[in-house]
Design an enzyme around this catalytic site. Structure first.
Site, PDB file in Angstrom:
ATOM      1  N   ASN A   1       0.834  -1.197   0.000  1.00 20.87           N
ATOM      2  CA  ASN A   1       0.000   0.000   0.000  1.00 20.87           C
ATOM      3  C   ASN A   1       0.870   1.248   0.000  1.00 20.87           C
ATOM      4  OD1 ASN A   1      -0.481   1.961   2.510  1.00 20.87           O
ATOM      5  ND2 ASN A   1       0.181  -0.037   3.337  1.00 20.87           N
TER       6      ASN A   1
ATOM      7  N   PHE B   1      -1.881   8.021   4.380  1.00 22.76           N
ATOM      8  CA  PHE B   1      -2.692   8.577   5.477  1.00 22.76           C
ATOM      9  C   PHE B   1      -3.962   9.251   4.955  1.00 22.76           C
ATOM     10  CE2 PHE B   1       0.888   9.308   8.884  1.00 22.76           C
ATOM     11  CZ  PHE B   1       0.954   7.939   9.091  1.00 22.76           C
TER      12      PHE B   1
ATOM     13  N   SER C   1       5.140   5.018   8.965  1.00 19.73           N
ATOM     14  CA  SER C   1       4.580   4.759   7.639  1.00 19.73           C
ATOM     15  C   SER C   1       5.593   5.188   6.583  1.00 19.73           C
ATOM     16  CB  SER C   1       3.281   5.532   7.433  1.00 19.73           C
ATOM     17  OG  SER C   1       2.896   5.488   6.071  1.00 19.73           O
TER      18      SER C   1
ATOM     19  N   ASN D   1       4.820   6.019   3.622  1.00 19.90           N
ATOM     20  CA  ASN D   1       4.110   6.701   2.553  1.00 19.90           C
ATOM     21  C   ASN D   1       3.859   8.181   2.805  1.00 19.90           C
ATOM     22  OD1 ASN D   1       3.815   4.240   1.087  1.00 19.90           O
ATOM     23  ND2 ASN D   1       2.259   3.643   2.572  1.00 19.90           N
ATOM     24  N   THR D   2       4.403   8.721   3.900  1.00 19.21           N
ATOM     25  CA  THR D   2       4.394  10.160   4.152  1.00 19.21           C
ATOM     26  C   THR D   2       5.839  10.624   4.144  1.00 19.21           C
ATOM     27  OG1 THR D   2       2.355  10.095   5.454  1.00 19.21           O
ATOM     28  CG2 THR D   2       3.814  11.975   5.805  1.00 19.21           C
TER      29      THR D   2
ATOM     30  N   LYS E   1       4.907   3.207  17.151  1.00 19.85           N
ATOM     31  CA  LYS E   1       4.952   2.166  16.121  1.00 19.85           C
ATOM     32  C   LYS E   1       6.190   2.357  15.261  1.00 19.85           C
ATOM     33  CE  LYS E   1       1.997  -0.237  12.816  1.00 19.85           C
ATOM     34  NZ  LYS E   1       0.612  -0.369  12.308  1.00 19.85           N
TER      35      LYS E   1
ATOM     36  N   ASN F   1       5.617  -1.873  11.532  1.00 20.72           N
ATOM     37  CA  ASN F   1       4.862  -1.353  10.401  1.00 20.72           C
ATOM     38  C   ASN F   1       5.281  -2.102   9.137  1.00 20.72           C
ATOM     39  OD1 ASN F   1       3.237   0.445   8.817  1.00 20.72           O
ATOM     40  ND2 ASN F   1       3.679   2.102  10.241  1.00 20.72           N
TER      41      ASN F   1
END
Length: 348
Positions: A111, A115, A175, A177-178, A209, A238
């Site tokens: 993915n 967010f 994450s 993805n940021t 996390k 994660n």
């Protein structure tokens, strides 16, 4: 509908784009269409972690229910706890679609959602509207917006906002993805954020996390920063930006975070290291590649007091929860553990 029937219908969803199927599943859950698990959990599965009572140690990881639209139906499926989010201060659309990919041949998911969520106000309204008491523990997972973020400002504000409505709060700094988010895992920056959050004063347990892609020598300093600043626990881990050579799905080259079966070994090894380094000073939640009772048990024996699912649940459906709990209970009984807590760190 029963959880088993809901799971039986899941192959029909796999003909749809992954994100569309996920959205439909959430809507179905919110309407109660997945039913509920009426079976009582085995007493040996009950545990106390983070100062909270869990009827079983199996939870749903953040990312599945970002906007807290299906917390109660998810808990009724048999999870011991559900972690809703990640929520950011302001609504954001996330990255362009497509951004969620099945790697069916690898029992994995990639993915790069970014967010996507409806923002803090909508999230709080849903948490406030939940009928209490809940049939399980609720965690709130918080993150920062892609644009205009000030982590030392935003994380404390988010934690203070969600803490009255959740049983614990998770700070998501991992994450992939940021842009720049994983840089917040650095020792000095993390200390600055935690100092601003002031976990001891929040009134609820605070967790951090972590990413499985940390350099091996980075874990010990992070653990010491967390302990010094009153963090109650870590979630390990994660998604990963690594791509194992074993991947065979055509989607294996997509950018984003990889979760599911290929993450199991990597995340469990990191979990075991964290258990040794923390020496009982932090509670640990094991996540990454769990889709069976044996894998949940391996996480627990590596040091996890609790275990989270994501990709396994996405593939296995609601029936997977009961199956994991039954298998885990049988394994504990086989090895002579009266309670799941007795098995935590048994392989250390």
């Amino acid at each position: 509908m029963t959880p088993s029937l809901a799971s039986a219908l899941m192959p029909l969803m796999r003909g749809l784009d992954a994100e569309t199927a996920h959205g439909l599943a959430l809507r179905g859950l919110a309407l109660g269409l997945a039913g509920r698990d009426g079976a009582a959990d085995a007493p040996r599965l009950a545990t106390r972690v983070l100062g909270l009572e869990f009827r079983n140690p199996i939870g749903l990881a953040a990312g599945f229910d970002k906007d807290a639209v299906a917390v109660l139906p998810l808990l009724r499926l048999g999870f011991g706890f559900v972690e809703a989010g990640t929520v950011t201060p302001r609504p954001q659309a996330g990255n362009p679609r497509p951004r969620l990919f099945r790697l069916t041949e690898d029992a994995a998911v990639i993915n790069r959602m970014g967010f996507n969520n409806a923002g803090l106000d909508a999230y709080l309204a849903r948490l406030q509207g939940l009928a209490r008491p809940l049939p399980g523990v609720l965690g709130a997972n918080v993150g920062v917006n892609k644009e205009g973020a000030d982590p030392e400002r935003d994380y404390p504000a988010l934690c203070r906002a969600v803490a009255p409505h959740a049983d614990y709060v998770t700070i998501n700094i991992s994450s992939p993805n940021t842009p720049g988010l994983r840089d917040l895992q650095g020792e000095e920056r993390l200390a600055s954020i935690l100092d601003a959050v002031a976990p001891r004063a929040l009134g609820k347990p605070v967790l951090v996390k972590l990413a499985p892609d940390l350099a091996e020598d980075a874990l010990a300093p992070i653990i010491e920063v967390c302990v010094a600043n009153g963090v109650a626990g870590l979630i390990i881990s994660n998604t990963t930006i690594a791509r194992p050579d074993t991947l065979v799905s055509p989607n294996r080259t997509e950018a984003g975070g990889l979760s599911g079966a290929p993450l199991f070994a990597r995340s469990t090894e990191m979990l075991a290291r964290a258990h040794r380094l923390a020496g009982g000073r932090l509670a640990l939640i094991g996540a990454g590649g769990v889709s069976s009772g044996a894998q949940a048990y391996a996480k627990i024996r590596a040091g996890a007091g609790l275990v989270q699912l994501y990709s396994g649940f996405a593939y296995g459906g609601p029936a997977l929860i009961g199956r994991i709990k039954r298998e885990l209970s049988d394994l504990l009984a086989r090895d002579g553990f009266a309670h799941v807590a007795d098995a935590v760190g048994a392989d250390a």
